[in-house]
Design a protein around this motif. Structure first.
Motif, short mmCIF file in Angstrom:
data_model
loop_
_atom_site.label_atom_id
_atom_site.label_comp_id
_atom_site.label_asym_id
_atom_site.label_seq_id
_atom_site.Cartn_x
_atom_site.Cartn_y
_atom_site.Cartn_z
N MET A 1 0.55 -0.89 0.00
CA MET A 1 0.10 -0.37 -0.07
C MET A 1 0.42 1.23 0.43
O MET A 1 0.47 2.67 -0.44
N ALA A 2 1.97 1.39 0.50
CA ALA A 2 3.28 2.20 0.21
C ALA A 2 3.48 2.63 -0.52
O ALA A 2 3.47 3.89 -1.60
N LEU A 3 3.52 1.27 -1.81
CA LEU A 3 4.05 2.07 -3.22
C LEU A 3 3.10 2.49 -3.56
O LEU A 3 2.99 3.35 -4.86
N VAL A 4 1.42 1.84 -3.66
CA VAL A 4 0.29 2.32 -4.33
C VAL A 4 -0.22 4.02 -4.08
O VAL A 4 -0.28 4.86 -4.00
N ALA A 5 0.28 3.91 -2.47
CA ALA A 5 0.24 5.84 -2.42
C ALA A 5 1.08 6.28 -2.67
O ALA A 5 0.75 7.73 -3.71
N ALA A 6 1.97 5.72 -2.78
CA ALA A 6 3.03 6.39 -3.27
C ALA A 6 2.86 7.19 -4.93
O ALA A 6 3.73 8.25 -5.57
N THR A 7 2.78 5.66 -5.86
CA THR A 7 2.01 5.84 -7.74
C THR A 7 1.29 6.80 -7.57
O THR A 7 1.15 7.27 -8.79
N SER A 8 -0.51 6.75 -6.84
CA SER A 8 -1.59 7.16 -6.90
C SER A 8 -1.55 8.83 -6.69
O SER A 8 -0.78 9.07 -6.47
N ASP A 9 -2.54 9.04 -7.30
CA ASP A 9 -2.24 10.91 -6.39
C ASP A 9 -3.63 10.69 -5.70
O ASP A 9 -3.31 11.43 -5.04
N ARG A 10 -4.49 9.96 -5.77
CA ARG A 10 -4.66 9.87 -4.32
C ARG A 10 -5.96 8.16 -4.36
O ARG A 10 -6.01 7.05 -5.54
N TRP A 11 -6.12 7.48 -3.11
CA TRP A 11 -6.37 6.41 -3.38
C TRP A 11 -7.41 6.37 -1.78
O TRP A 11 -7.48 7.07 -0.74
#
Length: 270
Positions: A157-167
């Motif tokens: 989820m850290a990767l998701v948070a860093a890659t996406s603009d919002r989640w």
């Protein structure tokens, strides 16, 4: 000749790609699966007869595909997503979107369990690309955790948070929806990415009387057809111009195609 059968998840994903995106055509079938090809042709025939309101710009209709959360499904989902983003004119988002899908599905496998009935849903949220992974467990919530630099797990989820603009996570009565959104840079959800190449082409097409068909709010198949025919006319006229001035039109066309492929590849890798 022996043909390796498609994995179950890949069959479902590719079949769904053909049903959702008729533009895939026979290219969407990686190993010549006849039933899928027949279904694709039937779908294309039905769509041509009824779908008269598609936009001159790329229609980006929401789609979803159910699957079982297993590691072997991830590669097929990634291919399906990349294919759709290419059809939607958003290839530059493919790498980030694929990473998010991989991590969200892995999160379901790890924390909910292998074999969990799961759904991947993709849509436009305004001018953002929205990706959802839905599973039936409303108790196991994705959270951000700190992990050591050399840790092999715990970074999803850290990767998701860093890659996406919002989640975020949405809890419904029967399922949990973990979603991410990626900025597209579009002015409208049905518009196209603006760059110097697109802008120059739009100006040239304007001289052929199709400027109205290129507007992001245009929504008819006739407008899209007129724009495509005009684009072909522009290309043909340029080849005529080259020939009468003593140039090799075929060579110029080959060089132009190579240049286009190279520039398109650069956009995809950004």
């Amino acid at each position: 000749m022996n043909i390796t059968p498609l994995a179950r998840g890949e069959q479902k994903c590719i079949a769904h790609a053909c049903l959702i995106s008729p533009a895939l055509g026979e290219v969407g079938l990686r190993r010549g699966d006849r039933p899928l090809l027949d279904e694709q042709r039937r779908w294309t025939s039905r769509r041509r007869s009824r779908d008269m309101d598609c936009s001159a710009c790329t229609p980006r209709r929401p789609w979803d595909v159910p699957f079982l959360a297993e590691p072997r499904e991830v590669a097929a989902l990634r291919r399906l997503l990349r294919t759709h983003l290419g059809l939607w004119g958003l290839p530059e988002l493919a790498e980030a979107a694929q990473l998010c899908v991989s991590e969200l599905v892995s999160n379901v496998i790890t924390h909910v369990g292998p074999g969990t009935p799961t759904t991947l849903a993709v849509s436009m949220s305004g001018t953002y690309l929205r990706i959802e992974v839905q599973d039936p467990d409303t108790r196991a919530l994705p959270t951000l955790v700190e992990s050591a630099d050399d840790a092999e797990t715990g970074r999803g989820m850290a990767l998701v948070a860093a890659t996406s603009d919002r989640w975020g996570v949405q809890l419904l009565l029967d399922r949990k929806v973990t979603w991410v959104e990626l900025a597209t840079g579009l002015s409208t959800s049905q518009g196209h990415s603006e760059n110097v190449h697109v802008s120059r082409a739009a100006s040239a097409l304007g001289f052929y009387g199709v400027r109205h068909s290129l507007h992001p709010t245009a929504r008819n198949a006739l407008g899209a057809c007129v724009a495509q025919v005009a684009a072909i006319e522009v290309i043909a006229d340029l080849l005529h111009w080259l020939r009468v001035h003593g140039h090799d039109a075929d060579e110029a066309l080959d060089r132009a195609h190579s240049k286009f492929e190279a520039e398109a590849g650069q956009v995809t890798r950004r």
